[in-house]
Design a protein around this motif. Structure first.
Motif, PDB file in Angstrom:
ATOM      1  N   UNK A 111     -14.711   5.880  10.913  1.00 37.12           N
ATOM      2  CA  UNK A 111     -15.705   5.161  11.629  1.00 37.12           C
ATOM      3  C   UNK A 111     -15.090   4.168  12.487  1.00 37.12           C
ATOM      4  N   UNK A 112     -14.004   3.628  12.185  1.00 42.21           N
ATOM      5  CA  UNK A 112     -13.307   2.475  12.735  1.00 42.21           C
ATOM      6  C   UNK A 112     -12.040   2.858  13.604  1.00 42.21           C
ATOM      7  N   UNK A 113     -11.467   4.092  13.270  1.00 41.21           N
ATOM      8  CA  UNK A 113     -10.316   4.258  14.029  1.00 41.21           C
ATOM      9  C   UNK A 113     -10.349   5.756  14.619  1.00 41.21           C
ATOM     10  N   UNK A 114     -10.141   6.016  15.985  1.00 39.71           N
ATOM     11  CA  UNK A 114      -9.865   7.228  16.648  1.00 39.71           C
ATOM     12  C   UNK A 114      -8.595   7.271  17.049  1.00 39.71           C
ATOM     13  N   UNK A 115      -7.829   8.387  16.446  1.00 41.37           N
ATOM     14  CA  UNK A 115      -6.352   8.575  16.801  1.00 41.37           C
ATOM     15  C   UNK A 115      -6.307   9.788  17.843  1.00 41.37           C
ATOM     16  N   UNK A 116      -5.357   9.753  18.521  1.00 42.65           N
ATOM     17  CA  UNK A 116      -4.977  10.714  19.536  1.00 42.65           C
ATOM     18  C   UNK A 116      -3.390  10.782  19.497  1.00 42.65           C
TER      19      UNK A 116
END
Lengths: 99, 105, 213
Positions: free
Chosen positions: C110-115
């Motif tokens: 919920x705190x980090x979106x990775x790509x």
């Protein structure tokens, strides 16, 4: 070869622009980041690219950069980051560059 | 200073979401590279392949498709290493071309 | 015309000896590809059978295997921990061959979106997820993702709230990356197979999130 940095170390990427095959992208050179993970040692791809064996293997680190440190005009929020693998010979401690 | 393939952070237009199915020809290029670099042979390294692609020069990105760059690079490495010669490659290309033309008639 | 016609029996591919229709017009580099393959077979660097098997291996890979792993990780926290440590070994547990190049899974929270991206070439976990989409290899994606990730994500219809960190992973060296997406809400009753059906290639690259309305 023992690793020179540990997780949490602040590091600066060498600001160098050698010719030939290099695995450290232009956009992180000279930038400061934090070691976020240790990766196993690997034969040096910058040597292997020319048919040599790349030995001894080089420690590789994951280094986390704040987007605001990479790009002066970064448009997103303060917390955004970029993380990538960097070989030890491309890294120095922050102090070495006169910080 | 900055090499042409090292493009992180440069300006570019919108990402074109169009995709194509890989053609049999493209997969053959991929297969050749996998076989040569695989652990059974290790005749080339992926590092050498990347270097050879970079050394195709800036024009290659605009003039060649992805797998065209791949096969150009791998062929150069095979010639450099003496695995194949320019002469036998030329001969074989003539033969392949002739066969295909025959098959089309 | 040359007199070096090669022997029909040696033709390494299961298809007729003509360019595949979907290959379009015959180019010199297509001719060179088959010439190189035939020379390597002639010289016994590899066999026609090796070539056939490799082509089959390429065709057998798809995002479905990665999706199965993600669904399994959602249901089994111990497996998830092992997958975050070593994707290749975790794949083996599920009888999935993820190849020998190490793959690292990074978890969306919920705190980090990775790509993921590869700015220097086009590194991609293809031994697990199959060949990458064209846009992943494009100049636009490779150039822009590291500098304006949120703008690129928006082009994929993905808006990440400002209080969530967007973390770009540039696959520059020895590892390949994949994203372990967040399990969507409202899926508590779904079994592993149904969950795997929610996991797309693009959410394992990180350009989309799993959206269930």
């Amino acid at each position: 070869m023992s690793a020179r940095f540990i997780v949490g170390d602040r590091v600066r990427v060498r600001q160098a622009y050698p010719p030939g095959h290099v695995r450290t992208p232009y956009y992180v050179r000279g930038k400061e980041g934090v070691v976020s993970r240790m990766i196993a040692e690997h034969p040096n791809p910058e040597e292997r690219a020319y048919g040599r064996d790349g030995l001894p293997p080089v420690p590789v680190y994951r280094v986390l950069f704040r987007q605001n440190d990479l790009w002066q005009d970064y448009q997103g929020p303060e917390g955004d980051t970029t993380e990538l693998d960097i070989q030890e010979h491309w890294l120095g401690p922050l102090e070495e560059d006169g910080e | 200073m900055r090499r042409h393939h090292d493009m992180g952070g440069l300006d570019a237009g919108p990402v074109d979401p169009a995709e194509h199915d890989y053609t049999p020809w493209e997969k053959r290029v991929d297969a050749i590279v996998r076989l040569l670099a695989g652990k059974e042979r290790r005749l080339i390294t992926l590092d050498e392949h990347r270097r050879a692609m970079e050394d195709l020069g800036p024009g290659a990105y605009d003039e060649l498709s992805y797998y065209e760059r791949w096969i150009s690079a791998i062929t150069n490495i095979l010639i450099e290493k003496g695995v194949i010669s320019v002469e036998e490659l030329g001969g074989k290309m003539e033969a392949v071309k002739a066969r295909w033309q025959e098959a089309r008639e | 015309m040359s007199e070096t016609h090669s022997h029909d029996d040696d033709w390494p591919y299961p298809h007729p000896q003509q360019p595949d229709i979907e290959d379009g017009p015959l180019t010199d580099l297509m001719i060179m590809t088959d010439a190189v393959a035939e020379l390597l077979i002639d010289k016994e660097v590899f066999s026609a059978d090796d070539m056939r098997r490799t082509l089959e291996a390429i065709d057998s890979k798809s995002p479905a295997e990665g999706a199965r792993m993600v669904a399994h990780a959602w249901l089994d926290p111990d497996f998830k921990a092992r997958m975050l440590e070593d994707v290749n070994a975790a794949a083996e547990e599920m009888s999935i061959d993820a190849g020998t190049i190490p793959i690292l899974a990074v978890e969306n929270t919920k705190d980090i979106h990775n790509v993921i991206v590869c700015t220097l070439c086009s590194c991609y976990p293809k031994y697990l997820l199959g060949l990458p989409p064209d846009w992943y290899k494009s100049r636009a994606y490779r150039s822009r993702l590291v500098r304006e990730p949120r703008a690129v994500l928006k082009e994929f219809g993905t808006e990440i709230p400002d209080d969530v960190e967007v973390r770009v992973h540039d696959s520059t060296a020895e590892l390949r990356y994949m994203i372990l997406p967040m399990r969507p809400k409202g899926t508590e009753d779904m079994d592993e197979e149904a969950l795997a059906g929610l996991v797309t290639r693009d959410c394992m690259i990180g350009v989309t999130v799993i959206d269930r309305d």
